[in-house]
Write an enzyme that holds these catalytic residues in place. Structure first.
Site, PDB file in Angstrom:
ATOM      1  N   HIS A  95       0.921  -1.205  -0.026  1.00  0.00           N
ATOM      2  CA  HIS A  95      -0.080  -0.146   0.037  1.00  0.00           C
ATOM      3  C   HIS A  95       0.942   1.285   0.096  1.00  0.00           C
ATOM      4  O   HIS A  95       1.732   1.416   0.853  1.00  0.00           O
ATOM      5  CB  HIS A  95      -0.989  -0.148   0.996  1.00  0.00           C
ATOM      6  CG  HIS A  95      -0.593  -0.011   2.380  1.00  0.00           C
ATOM      7  ND1 HIS A  95      -0.176   1.175   3.239  1.00  0.00           N
ATOM      8  CD2 HIS A  95      -0.183  -0.941   3.630  1.00  0.00           C
ATOM      9  CE1 HIS A  95       0.335   1.046   4.540  1.00  0.00           C
ATOM     10  NE2 HIS A  95       0.207  -0.207   4.588  1.00  0.00           N
ATOM     11  N   GLU A 135      -5.315   1.156   2.361  1.00  0.00           N
ATOM     12  CA  GLU A 135      -4.976   0.369   3.556  1.00  0.00           C
ATOM     13  C   GLU A 135      -5.126   0.701   4.830  1.00  0.00           C
ATOM     14  O   GLU A 135      -5.679  -0.181   6.075  1.00  0.00           O
ATOM     15  CB  GLU A 135      -3.587  -0.522   3.255  1.00  0.00           C
ATOM     16  CG  GLU A 135      -3.382  -1.774   4.030  1.00  0.00           C
ATOM     17  CD  GLU A 135      -2.848  -1.651   5.382  1.00  0.00           C
ATOM     18  OE1 GLU A 135      -3.031  -2.497   6.269  1.00  0.00           O
ATOM     19  OE2 GLU A 135      -2.394  -0.239   5.734  1.00  0.00           O
ATOM     20  N   ASP A 162       3.719  -6.117   3.565  1.00  0.00           N
ATOM     21  CA  ASP A 162       3.727  -4.955   4.560  1.00  0.00           C
ATOM     22  C   ASP A 162       4.834  -5.188   5.534  1.00  0.00           C
ATOM     23  O   ASP A 162       5.612  -6.015   5.649  1.00  0.00           O
ATOM     24  CB  ASP A 162       2.371  -5.023   5.103  1.00  0.00           C
ATOM     25  CG  ASP A 162       1.661  -3.504   5.539  1.00  0.00           C
ATOM     26  OD1 ASP A 162       2.737  -2.774   5.956  1.00  0.00           O
ATOM     27  OD2 ASP A 162       0.667  -3.419   5.510  1.00  0.00           O
ATOM     28  N   ASP A 213       6.049   1.990   6.669  1.00  0.00           N
ATOM     29  CA  ASP A 213       4.570   1.257   6.643  1.00  0.00           C
ATOM     30  C   ASP A 213       3.919   2.267   5.708  1.00  0.00           C
ATOM     31  O   ASP A 213       3.284   3.135   6.014  1.00  0.00           O
ATOM     32  CB  ASP A 213       4.160   1.165   8.004  1.00  0.00           C
ATOM     33  CG  ASP A 213       2.771   0.607   7.917  1.00  0.00           C
ATOM     34  OD1 ASP A 213       2.273   0.063   7.127  1.00  0.00           O
ATOM     35  OD2 ASP A 213       1.900   0.866   8.961  1.00  0.00           O
TER      36      ASP A 213
END
Length: 345
Positions: free
Chosen positions: A69, A220, A240, A186
């Site tokens: 993402h 996400e 991820d 992230d």
């Protein structure tokens, strides 16, 4: 081991992380990725929610999905206070305690950008008795705009209004020792490592065993990035971050294989296969459980897609705060991804 282009990886890290992309405001980031994909000669498309999908024909027509993402955490203007400062709401789950004192940008609907600072409402030890103890959360924090504004009307005249995005400065640095320090490993780091892997595939004319659909998702962090995926995808592997801390096995040098997160167990055969691929290719890996975590693979399952799912990613320290990962974990993730997409059967 495979020789991935580290200079290219560093380039896309600095360039992609510099593009603000909180959930719901990702077009510039997906356009950047699309431009890199185009240079490699791959085709791509967008779905209606803005997810970027790259299709790579394999040796057979069975379709495997891989997802990362591009959306990040952020903030949004909730209201303008009487003194001209801004109240805000979180986009996703940033740790407010780590935001105190951070620089930010406010984007108006007229595409005007103002700079500012995220602060506690008890921001000075010389003034407030509770400056050190006041809880850092949305109710107790505010945005100080770098403009002469002392009232709600002053700020309104700037064009700032409820619903404007607030971008948090990621402060991206790659150290000589191989650490990537930035707010949004992230999951932009996974987007970058996938781009680096795709460049290797393009440069060396590698044909995956299965046809691939690589999804760069855009929602996400708010829970529905890959809630819909194409019906022809039979396996979906989310890439991820791996969590670090408490009794978890993961370090910043590892690729983490997640057996279970808050959404439940991942597919047993897929997880077992990823473990075996790591062993067979001498990849540094760990197996972990993330009880406070969900992923695009979780969203795909909750969305009712008829698909098997798994989750891997490089170890990231201090997630949703001032995050850090390491080149070793990034490369181990790329090694595992390469083994996954080239395996037969």
């Amino acid at each position: 081991m495979l020789e991935f282009d580290k200079k290219y990886l560093e380039k896309v890290i600095y360039e992609l992380f510099a593009i603000d992309s909180p959930s719901g405001y990702t077009k510039q980031a997906t356009s950047y990725i699309a431009n890199e994909i185009k240079k490699m000669g791959f085709s791509y498309s967008y779905n209606e929610k803005g997810n970027l999908i790259v299709k790579i024909n394999g040796k057979n027509e069975v379709v495997y999905g891989i997802g990362a993402h591009v959306d990040t955490l952020g903030l949004m203007v909730r209201s303008i206070q009487e003194d001209g400062k801004l109240s805000f709401e979180k986009i996703g789950g940033p740790n407010c305690a780590t935001l105190d004192g951070e620089y930010c940008k406010i984007l108006t609907r007229q595409n005007k950008i103002y700079t500012g600072t995220i602060l506690s409402k008890s921001c000075s030890s010389h003034v407030y008795n509770d400056a050190l103890t006041r809880e850092r959360n949305e109710e107790n924090m505010e945005i100080r705009i770098d403009e002469i504004t002392y009232s709600k009307e002053d700020t309104k005249k700037l064009g700032v209004q409820t619903g404007d995005y607030i971008f948090i400065d990621p402060k991206t640095i790659i150290t000589e020792s191989g650490f990537i320090k930035t707010r949004f490993n992230d999951d932009k780091i996974s987007c970058c490592l996938i781009l680096c892997l795709l460049k290797y595939i393009s440069d060396h004319k590698i044909i995956p065993y299965h046809t691939l659909k690589i999804i760069f998702s855009t929602y996400e962090e708010v829970g529905h990035g890959c809630s819909y995926i194409d019906a022809d995808i039979v396996q979906f592997l989310a890439v991820d971050m791996g969590c670090i801390g408490l009794d978890l096995n993961c370090t910043e040098q590892d690729v983490s294989i997640c057996a279970k997160d808050s959404s439940g167990p991942y597919d047993y055969e897929m997880v077992s296969n990823l473990i075996q691929l790591s062993k067979d290719n001498n990849i540094r890996y760990v197996i972990d459980i993330f009880p406070k975590y969900s992923s695009d693979a979780s969203a795909a399952q909750r969305g009712g897609n008829n698909v098997r799912t798994a989750l891997i990613g490089p170890g990231v320290h201090a997630s949703h705060g001032m995050e850090r990962c390491h080149m070793d974990g990034i490369f181990n993730t790329m090694y595992l991804l390469y083994a996954y997409i080239t395996q037969q059967g």
